[in-house]
Design an enzyme around this catalytic site. Sequence first.
Site, mmCIF file in Angstrom:
data_model
loop_
_atom_site.group_PDB
_atom_site.id
_atom_site.type_symbol
_atom_site.label_atom_id
_atom_site.label_comp_id
_atom_site.label_asym_id
_atom_site.label_seq_id
_atom_site.Cartn_x
_atom_site.Cartn_y
_atom_site.Cartn_z
ATOM 1 N N SER A 211 0.812 -1.195 -0.161
ATOM 2 C CA SER A 211 -0.254 0.346 0.024
ATOM 3 C C SER A 211 0.970 0.982 0.184
ATOM 4 O O SER A 211 1.412 1.994 -0.721
ATOM 5 C CB SER A 211 -0.439 0.027 1.061
ATOM 6 O OG SER A 211 -2.066 1.046 1.162
ATOM 7 N N ARG A 380 -5.390 2.753 -0.167
ATOM 8 C CA ARG A 380 -7.080 3.068 -0.277
ATOM 9 C C ARG A 380 -7.792 3.109 -0.297
ATOM 10 O O ARG A 380 -8.777 1.770 -0.797
ATOM 11 C CB ARG A 380 -7.593 4.899 0.191
ATOM 12 C CG ARG A 380 -6.688 4.939 1.956
ATOM 13 C CD ARG A 380 -7.587 6.238 1.930
ATOM 14 N NE ARG A 380 -7.690 7.048 1.123
ATOM 15 C CZ ARG A 380 -6.942 8.251 0.879
ATOM 16 N NH1 ARG A 380 -5.808 9.027 2.164
ATOM 17 N NH2 ARG A 380 -6.528 9.461 -0.371
ATOM 18 N N VAL A 501 -6.639 3.978 10.702
ATOM 19 C CA VAL A 501 -5.564 4.033 9.689
ATOM 20 C C VAL A 501 -6.011 4.589 7.871
ATOM 21 O O VAL A 501 -6.635 4.769 7.736
ATOM 22 C CB VAL A 501 -4.705 2.681 9.311
ATOM 23 C CG1 VAL A 501 -4.639 1.951 11.127
ATOM 24 C CG2 VAL A 501 -6.015 1.753 8.710
ATOM 25 N N GLU A 502 -5.002 4.877 7.603
ATOM 26 C CA GLU A 502 -5.107 5.703 6.171
ATOM 27 C C GLU A 502 -5.968 7.108 5.862
ATOM 28 O O GLU A 502 -7.123 6.721 5.067
ATOM 29 C CB GLU A 502 -5.196 4.676 5.377
ATOM 30 C CG GLU A 502 -4.068 3.555 4.820
ATOM 31 C CD GLU A 502 -3.476 2.903 3.921
ATOM 32 O OE1 GLU A 502 -4.989 3.748 3.025
ATOM 33 O OE2 GLU A 502 -3.229 2.101 3.615
ATOM 34 N N GLY A 503 -6.176 8.019 6.825
ATOM 35 C CA GLY A 503 -6.998 8.745 7.374
ATOM 36 C C GLY A 503 -8.622 8.139 8.101
ATOM 37 O O GLY A 503 -9.044 7.718 7.626
#
Length: 832
Positions: A211, A380, A501-503
């Site tokens: 990712s 994402r 995670v990731e925002g």
Amino acid sequence: MIALALALAIIVLHGTLLYRGVSLPVFTAVTGGLLAAGYFAGLYGTLGAGIAAALFLPPALLFNLVPLRRTVVSRPLYKVFRSVLPEMNRTEREALEAGDVWWEGEMFRGRPDWSKLLEFPYTTLTDEEQAFLDGPTHELCAMIDDWEVHFERKDLPPEVWQFIRDNGFFAMLIPKSHGGLGFSAYGQSCVVAKIATRSLTAAVTVMVPNSLGPGELLVHYGTKAQQQKWLPGLAAGHEIPCFALTGPEAGSDATAMPDTGVVETRVVDGEEVVGIRLNFSKRYITLAPVATLMGLAFKLQDPDGLLGDPDKTDYGISCALIPTDTDGIEIGRRHYPGAAFMNGPIKGTDVFVPVDVIIGGPEQAGNGWRMLVECLSAGRGISLPALSTATGKGMYGITSAYSKIRRQFGVAIGKFEGIQEPLGRIGGYAYSMEACRNLTASAVDHCAPSIVTAMMKYHMTEMMRTVITDAMDIHSGKTIIMGPRNYLAAAYQALPVAITVEGANIMTRNLMVFGQGAIRCHPYVFAEMEAARHADPKAGLRDFDKLLFGHIGYSVNRGVRALVLGLTNGRLAKAPVDGETAGYYRQLERYSASLAFASDVAMGVLGGSLKLRERTSARLGDMLSHLYMASATLRYVHEHGESEADMAHVRWVMAHHLAELDKALYEVIRNFPVKAVRPILKLTTMPRGRQFDGPSDADNAAVCDVMLDSATDSELNQRLQYDLYIGGADNGPTGHMLRTLEKLQEIEADYEPFLKAVKTGRVRGEDVSAQLTDAVNQGLISQAAADGIREYDALRYEAILTDDFSQDYVREPLAHPRDEPGPGEARIRAVS
């Protein structure tokens, strides 16, 4: 009467022109022609013609003569727009410009071109990807005992780590030319999904390097020398990567990171070297405790102009690639999130590295934020949707199986309406998630859809949250007792990781989806902002004038379309297909027009303050998201055919998304910050009020019927299970549960009469064996049927059991072997 009929005809004609979105010159010409025709037809005389001309000609000339319009109208507006337009810093611009606008742009703009969706090709697995899914991925899953990983070791066993490294699981996105697997985004998604159905720890371990990680950054931005130096080692598993972005002071707002790198010279081994002195403190870094190679985000400063530009000292966020054994780097102790994957802090104090560690070389200094946004948006769209969908589909199969096997009051619990409500929701969400994952992963293979991936990150993980909670409720006591038989608790415990995670989801919904989507998807807004910032005011005014009046025409057209489609309940919209789904396409076009108009009103009335009106922004973003997810479902069923099993799910999913669209639009209107605007929005976008209430009880029951009554080898089940790890009856609780269901389906024709006979008292006995003997003796069932029921009952009982352990094992699991089942599990069982 004639005058009234003529007036109505004119209104209808003009409404048609506005609905179709004709250009301003055409609209003006038609209006002028009608006025002239009325005069020559004798409908009014010279005086009337003069009045009409006085009312018509000035605005017609003003708005159609471009030089006059530009001077009188656009110039003053241009000056005002330039004066009120907020400054856009570099990171904001890079975030806006990152990635591509794709299908979400069509749904935002109010007139979707459905052919772009229906003709968009799904990515399919290559032979090599399918072989990897069936071979190494399946083998990896079979190696893992998730209870051992989660509770006993709190880590993957050494042999599993080695298998992951040896088989290229960290290198799915690295091109074959550098020793990687070179898989598609969809191929990566399927691999992550399959691993996730066996072990969340293993899935996260595999998905993070594929990712946002050094490998992806090197592939897209690295110099040739950097790629040759690092990619082969990453591909072969000799290097374990991590990426250090988040810190104690900067979570969702990564631009606030205090981590610094200062360009300076030092003497190293007798030579003067231009390098970077780094000081940083990061946390929540996945794989940090075992990483050998670290990607690092920091703010770069060059006070002495050593990078070649004496006028530039602050370069902003940059990314570097640094071995973790570099002097000054300290890998801290482990964090322990909701799963046992490796995660921890990493710190650097006065770390000195040469400038060529900057990813892409010194020429890419300051471009780190763009790199991060673009790579994170792609991640994402692959990792978290894969994880969420795997959970949804896994719960679809295992919860429906449990609901049929588990009986209370003599009835399978799946037959109770109270159970069917959450069970149907699991079915609907799982179907919707699979449709969204297929479309989104395929999109990532063709472009870089940043807005779509933000939507998917938020909504897929939220649907996963609901699915897990519903599954926990249905399983009740079985999944609150930890142990190898519990296939739900680990996912439930780790759920906050995916949400955060990731925002973080709150930030993603309230700030990102519409905040970025409104500007990128709108055909005029970003271009107008660029025109207002043009270095040449004359050129800027020329562009602004053209854009402004195009924007006005666009807004009027979308408002009229929203009103007409709202009044007709979407009947005037064109559907690209026939049959039952045609009506859904029409409704989506209606809400697409409503979103376009409501967005224009919000941006026009609230201006720059819209970013602070997070609830309004979030609701408009919800509309865009549900339009996308609903259209993904229609694309999915168009691809696979409208079987009755599929359509039961489609009806539920579309009822859900249409109700959510209705709700979001209603809440936008009801809570719009400027009260005077609310009636305008309501009349235009919801002239008939709210129309949709969500899935009915009948919709829910239809989904449950498919889940409970379809054979395990049905076409729909096979399609939903192709990238899941099931395992055998002796290789994990999910495999055992499905084997039990298969056995139930084999003996069901005899089992139900047997149960009925026991309940009525016709068949007697202290336990199942005695009851079956009595049934055979009475001729109610054959001996073969009794043997099948006896086999099934043993499987059934094992399927509903929970685990128990010695206190020594619970205290120190590695010091004491896992216990055999306790004596309480061998009690006599009788059907009641």
